[in-house]
Design an enzyme around this catalytic site. Structure first.
Site, short mmCIF file in Angstrom:
data_model
loop_
_atom_site.label_atom_id
_atom_site.label_comp_id
_atom_site.label_asym_id
_atom_site.label_seq_id
_atom_site.Cartn_x
_atom_site.Cartn_y
_atom_site.Cartn_z
N LYS A 128 -3.04 1.10 2.48
CA LYS A 128 -3.66 -0.26 3.07
C LYS A 128 -4.79 -0.05 3.79
CE LYS A 128 0.81 -2.85 2.34
NZ LYS A 128 1.91 -3.12 3.35
N GLN A 165 5.06 -3.41 8.88
CA GLN A 165 5.57 -3.00 7.75
C GLN A 165 7.27 -3.18 7.66
OE1 GLN A 165 3.66 -1.66 4.89
NE2 GLN A 165 5.66 -1.73 3.84
N ASP A 168 0.33 -11.43 6.37
CA ASP A 168 1.05 -11.50 5.09
C ASP A 168 1.68 -12.82 4.92
OD1 ASP A 168 1.37 -9.14 4.09
OD2 ASP A 168 2.41 -8.17 5.73
#
Ligand code: NDP
Length: 305
Positions: free
Chosen positions: A53, A97, A120
């Site tokens: 990422k 994460q 997100d």
């Protein structure tokens, strides 16, 4: 029928190139969109995800910082770190994460990320905006799938869509986005009765269960567009042969690593019955990362643009 392969990797590259172009005017003004990825612990798979990422962000001309905290990080310490990132002006997007180690509650810390920086789209404020169809960050995997459908000119309006899986990360937001795009949506889960009959109704079938190749011919409506989100491992030669036949590349991958990736949909069956199909790997996965970058850019534009 042989299904058309929906090449997520190519579409993701297209999106990433566009992000690079679109970020230029901001960068020229001295605003480099910044993504912070926070990882607690040294889990190998999570480290790999965070690495890819941050690498992708830099390639797209964004600023990126990976913050790796020790496994024994306390609630207080993680909270302070997130607050620090919430307060930093050069950080537009914060990614936590998952999974977190057992002593840390994901919900508590996802809530701690400022909704302004919620890359997100997991914060309850972002979820509310999604449900109400207001602008805001959308969870990357379902957003990537919508982008794939749009770019592959697959009409959604008026179609019967079936989503198998109801997680907060994939299934639920997927269903919401399809509904907002005017599909008629059914959501299935582990308690759904007669899954084959329900799944067969889907002109668009999205599988997000985490069960290797479990959806077979009897689940797929002939001519359906099948989107396979699942990422599972086929661990035996018998499985690999069942899923992929004598595909030399797969057999070689299995030989080398002792396993190969497979989605939730039986790939041979999907190729025979569907009209279009996302491969695993190379389908949905790359789109998720592309949308993470897209969300980072959008958050930067809203907050600093
Ligand atoms: P979860 O485990 O959170 O959710 C799985 C869902 O599938 C649940 O709603 C569950 O039902 C349902 N389910 C499980 N087994 C069955 C079954 N036999 N029949 C019907 N429904 C079933 O998983 P996620 O949504 O987080 O992820 C799903 C898959 O997608 C995983 O393989 C994951 O690795 C992959 N993934 C891939 C991404 C990518 O970028 N390619 C990104 C995110 C995830 P119930 O609610 O009743 O338990």
């Amino acid at each position: 029928m042989t299904a058309r392969i929906l090449d997520g990797k190519r579409v993701a590259q297209e999106i990433r190139d566009e992000i690079k172009e679109n970020a230029k005017p901001l960068v020229a003004k001295g605003v480099v969109p910044g993504l912070a990825a926070v990882l607690v612990g040294e889990d190998a798979a999570s480290k790999l995800y965070v690495g890819s990422k941050t690498k992708a962000s830099v390639e797209a001309g964004l600023f990126s910082e990976a913050i790796v905290l020790p496994l024994e990080t306390t609630r207080e310490e993680l909270g302070v770190k997130l607050d620090e990132l919430n307060a930093r002006d050069d950080i537009d997007a914060i990614l936590l994460q998952l999974p977190l180690p057992g002593h840390l509650d994901a919900e508590e810390f996802l809530d701690r990320i400022s909704p302004e920086k919620d890359v997100d789209g997991f914060h309850p404020v972002s979820v509310g905006k999604l449900v109400q169809k207001r602008s805001g960050p959308r969870p990357c995997t379902p957003a990537g799938i919508m982008e794939l459908l749009r770019r592959e000119k697959i009409d959604v309006a008026g179609k019967r869509a079936v989503v198998v899986g109801r997680s907060d990360i994939v299934g639920k937001p997927m269903a919401m986005l399809l509904m907002h795009a005017n599909a008629t949506v059914t959501v299935c889960h582990s308690r759904t009765r007669d899954l084959p009959a329900v799944a067969q109704e889907g002109e668009i079938l999205v599988a997000a269960m985490g069960r290797p190749a479990i959806l077979r011919k009897e689940h797929i409506r002939p001519g359906a567009v099948v989107i396979d989100v699942g990422m599972n491992r086929a661990n035996t030669l018998e499985q690999v042969k069942d899923f992929f036949g004598n595909d030399e590349k797969r057999l070689a991958a299995f030989e080398k690593r002792g396993s190969t990736l497979v989605g939730d949909v039986h790939p041979k069956d999907a190729m025979e019955v569907a009209s279009a199909f996302t491969p695993v790997p190379g389908g949905v996965g790359p789109l998720t990362i592309a949308m993470l970058l897209s969300n980072t850019l959008e958050l930067a534009k809203v907050r600093r643009g």
